[in-house]
Design a protein around this motif. Sequence first.
Motif, PDB file in Angstrom:
ATOM      1  N   GLY A 134      85.289 162.255  78.013  1.00 51.55           N
ATOM      2  CA  GLY A 134      86.140 163.335  77.555  1.00 51.55           C
ATOM      3  C   GLY A 134      87.211 162.894  76.599  1.00 51.55           C
ATOM      4  O   GLY A 134      87.595 161.742  76.533  1.00 51.55           O
ATOM      5  N   ALA A 135      87.737 163.820  75.805  1.00 51.32           N
ATOM      6  CA  ALA A 135      88.816 163.512  74.879  1.00 51.32           C
ATOM      7  C   ALA A 135      90.117 163.333  75.654  1.00 51.32           C
ATOM      8  O   ALA A 135      90.285 163.853  76.750  1.00 51.32           O
ATOM      9  N   VAL A 136      91.054 162.616  75.065  1.00 50.90           N
ATOM     10  CA  VAL A 136      92.306 162.339  75.757  1.00 50.90           C
ATOM     11  C   VAL A 136      93.332 163.436  75.540  1.00 50.90           C
ATOM     12  O   VAL A 136      94.410 163.373  76.076  1.00 50.90           O
ATOM     13  N   ARG A 137      93.016 164.426  74.741  1.00 49.29           N
ATOM     14  CA  ARG A 137      93.902 165.567  74.509  1.00 49.29           C
ATOM     15  C   ARG A 137      93.016 166.768  74.220  1.00 49.29           C
ATOM     16  O   ARG A 137      91.814 166.628  74.111  1.00 49.29           O
ATOM     17  N   PRO A 138      93.553 167.989  74.100  1.00 52.39           N
ATOM     18  CA  PRO A 138      92.710 169.145  73.835  1.00 52.39           C
ATOM     19  C   PRO A 138      91.787 168.902  72.647  1.00 52.39           C
ATOM     20  O   PRO A 138      92.192 168.310  71.638  1.00 52.39           O
ATOM     21  N   ALA A 139      90.559 169.394  72.754  1.00 53.17           N
ATOM     22  CA  ALA A 139      89.517 169.048  71.804  1.00 53.17           C
ATOM     23  C   ALA A 139      89.923 169.245  70.351  1.00 53.17           C
ATOM     24  O   ALA A 139      89.729 168.379  69.508  1.00 53.17           O
ATOM     25  N   GLY A 140      90.492 170.407  70.053  1.00 57.82           N
ATOM     26  CA  GLY A 140      90.810 170.689  68.661  1.00 57.82           C
ATOM     27  C   GLY A 140      92.024 169.965  68.134  1.00 57.82           C
ATOM     28  O   GLY A 140      92.313 170.012  66.939  1.00 57.82           O
ATOM     29  N   ALA A 141      92.775 169.301  69.031  1.00 54.73           N
ATOM     30  CA  ALA A 141      94.040 168.706  68.628  1.00 54.73           C
ATOM     31  C   ALA A 141      93.892 167.311  68.041  1.00 54.73           C
ATOM     32  O   ALA A 141      94.783 166.832  67.350  1.00 54.73           O
ATOM     33  N   THR A 142      92.802 166.622  68.333  1.00 51.52           N
ATOM     34  CA  THR A 142      92.633 165.235  67.918  1.00 51.52           C
ATOM     35  C   THR A 142      91.978 165.157  66.545  1.00 51.52           C
ATOM     36  O   THR A 142      90.883 165.687  66.342  1.00 51.52           O
ATOM     37  N   LYS A 143      92.642 164.480  65.632  1.00 56.51           N
ATOM     38  CA  LYS A 143      92.125 164.326  64.269  1.00 56.51           C
ATOM     39  C   LYS A 143      91.846 162.857  63.994  1.00 56.51           C
ATOM     40  O   LYS A 143      92.701 162.000  64.224  1.00 56.51           O
TER      41      LYS A 143
ATOM     42  N   LEU B 143      93.762 156.104  71.402  1.00 54.07           N
ATOM     43  CA  LEU B 143      94.392 157.398  71.617  1.00 54.07           C
ATOM     44  C   LEU B 143      95.173 157.424  72.930  1.00 54.07           C
ATOM     45  O   LEU B 143      96.275 157.972  73.000  1.00 54.07           O
ATOM     46  N   ARG B 144      94.605 156.821  73.978  1.00 51.92           N
ATOM     47  CA  ARG B 144      95.318 156.771  75.257  1.00 51.92           C
ATOM     48  C   ARG B 144      96.606 155.970  75.126  1.00 51.92           C
ATOM     49  O   ARG B 144      97.636 156.341  75.679  1.00 51.92           O
ATOM     50  N   ARG B 145      96.553 154.867  74.387  1.00 47.65           N
ATOM     51  CA  ARG B 145      97.747 154.054  74.191  1.00 47.65           C
ATOM     52  C   ARG B 145      98.826 154.849  73.470  1.00 47.65           C
ATOM     53  O   ARG B 145     100.009 154.758  73.789  1.00 47.65           O
ATOM     54  N   THR B 146      98.423 155.633  72.482  1.00 49.80           N
ATOM     55  CA  THR B 146      99.382 156.438  71.735  1.00 49.80           C
ATOM     56  C   THR B 146     100.058 157.457  72.647  1.00 49.80           C
ATOM     57  O   THR B 146     101.279 157.646  72.608  1.00 49.80           O
ATOM     58  N   GLU B 147      99.259 158.106  73.469  1.00 51.91           N
ATOM     59  CA  GLU B 147      99.828 159.093  74.387  1.00 51.91           C
ATOM     60  C   GLU B 147     100.731 158.428  75.423  1.00 51.91           C
ATOM     61  O   GLU B 147     101.802 158.950  75.773  1.00 51.91           O
ATOM     62  N   ARG B 148     100.332 157.261  75.901  1.00 54.18           N
ATOM     63  CA  ARG B 148     101.145 156.535  76.881  1.00 54.18           C
ATOM     64  C   ARG B 148     102.494 156.149  76.272  1.00 54.18           C
ATOM     65  O   ARG B 148     103.532 156.277  76.918  1.00 54.18           O
ATOM     66  N   ALA B 149     102.462 155.682  75.026  1.00 55.38           N
ATOM     67  CA  ALA B 149     103.715 155.306  74.352  1.00 55.38           C
ATOM     68  C   ALA B 149     104.612 156.522  74.153  1.00 55.38           C
ATOM     69  O   ALA B 149     105.838 156.439  74.314  1.00 55.38           O
ATOM     70  N   ALA B 150     104.008 157.674  73.809  1.00 59.06           N
ATOM     71  CA  ALA B 150     104.797 158.885  73.609  1.00 59.06           C
ATOM     72  C   ALA B 150     105.451 159.326  74.914  1.00 59.06           C
ATOM     73  O   ALA B 150     106.616 159.742  74.936  1.00 59.06           O
ATOM     74  N   ARG B 151     104.713 159.220  76.017  1.00 60.09           N
ATOM     75  CA  ARG B 151     105.291 159.578  77.315  1.00 60.09           C
ATOM     76  C   ARG B 151     106.436 158.643  77.681  1.00 60.09           C
ATOM     77  O   ARG B 151     107.448 159.063  78.251  1.00 60.09           O
ATOM     78  N   ALA B 152     106.276 157.361  77.362  1.00 56.69           N
ATOM     79  CA  ALA B 152     107.329 156.389  77.668  1.00 56.69           C
ATOM     80  C   ALA B 152     108.603 156.707  76.897  1.00 56.69           C
ATOM     81  O   ALA B 152     109.709 156.600  77.430  1.00 56.69           O
TER      82      ALA B 152
END
Length: 260
Positions: free
Chosen positions: A13-22, A135-144
Amino acid sequence: MTTVGGAAGGVGGAVRPAGATKVLVVEDEPAIAQAIVRRLSAEGWTVEAVGDGLAGVEAAARLAPDVVVLDVMLPGIDGLEVCRRIQAARPVPVLMLTARDDETDMLIGLGVGADDYMTKPFSMRELVARTKALLRRTERAARAVELQAAEAPAPPLAIGDVTIDKAQRRVVRHGEQVHLTPTEFDLLVALANSPRTVLTRERLLAEVWDWVDASGTRTVDSHVKALRRKLGADLIRTVHGVGYAFEPADGVPADEGAGA
């Protein structure tokens, strides 16, 4: 230029909503570019492909992609210059593709801001897995960052003559700031959180890259070498056949060698 918006799906699965990832693909070999576009689109991501370096820089500015898959050998300007220009304008995770399994080329790529690399030929399954990891790393950094903004900032981590400010993502050694890429910073933090403790390549790969396949351990080695170039060869000790340990300047000498 090829743009495809895929349906949601794919392994994991994608790490964010399907249409949101570019995803931007910069690859001059049409067959490879089309194969990458088809496979990444199957994950539900919107994927655009361009075939030369200047077009890649323009597309990155226009699209603001979440991740870039970038070939090194491109017409116009090469992938290294493309990566340099993209990162100067707006930091973004970059997965670099190279036809040569040459460590010097890999170090140069990491030096201009690439986060990971793959050598051609490669499997599409691995390409998808590594893209998801970025992509997961990017989201993890944003949450941090969000958590840090909501809490009192933690004091900088001072170990020997190295100071690591996690809140501002700054590193200072010998009183001078050392400029690290996001991946280099995360790797340094992972090592410095457990000083004088040997961390295996597999553990570092999982913690820093969120990637659990041992085929990526050369990525760890190359990033360690890049860190040594910037911080000095004495800070990170190699334990041959196992992994690496962060050794502060007042710690045990790196007697097992500074080579990865």
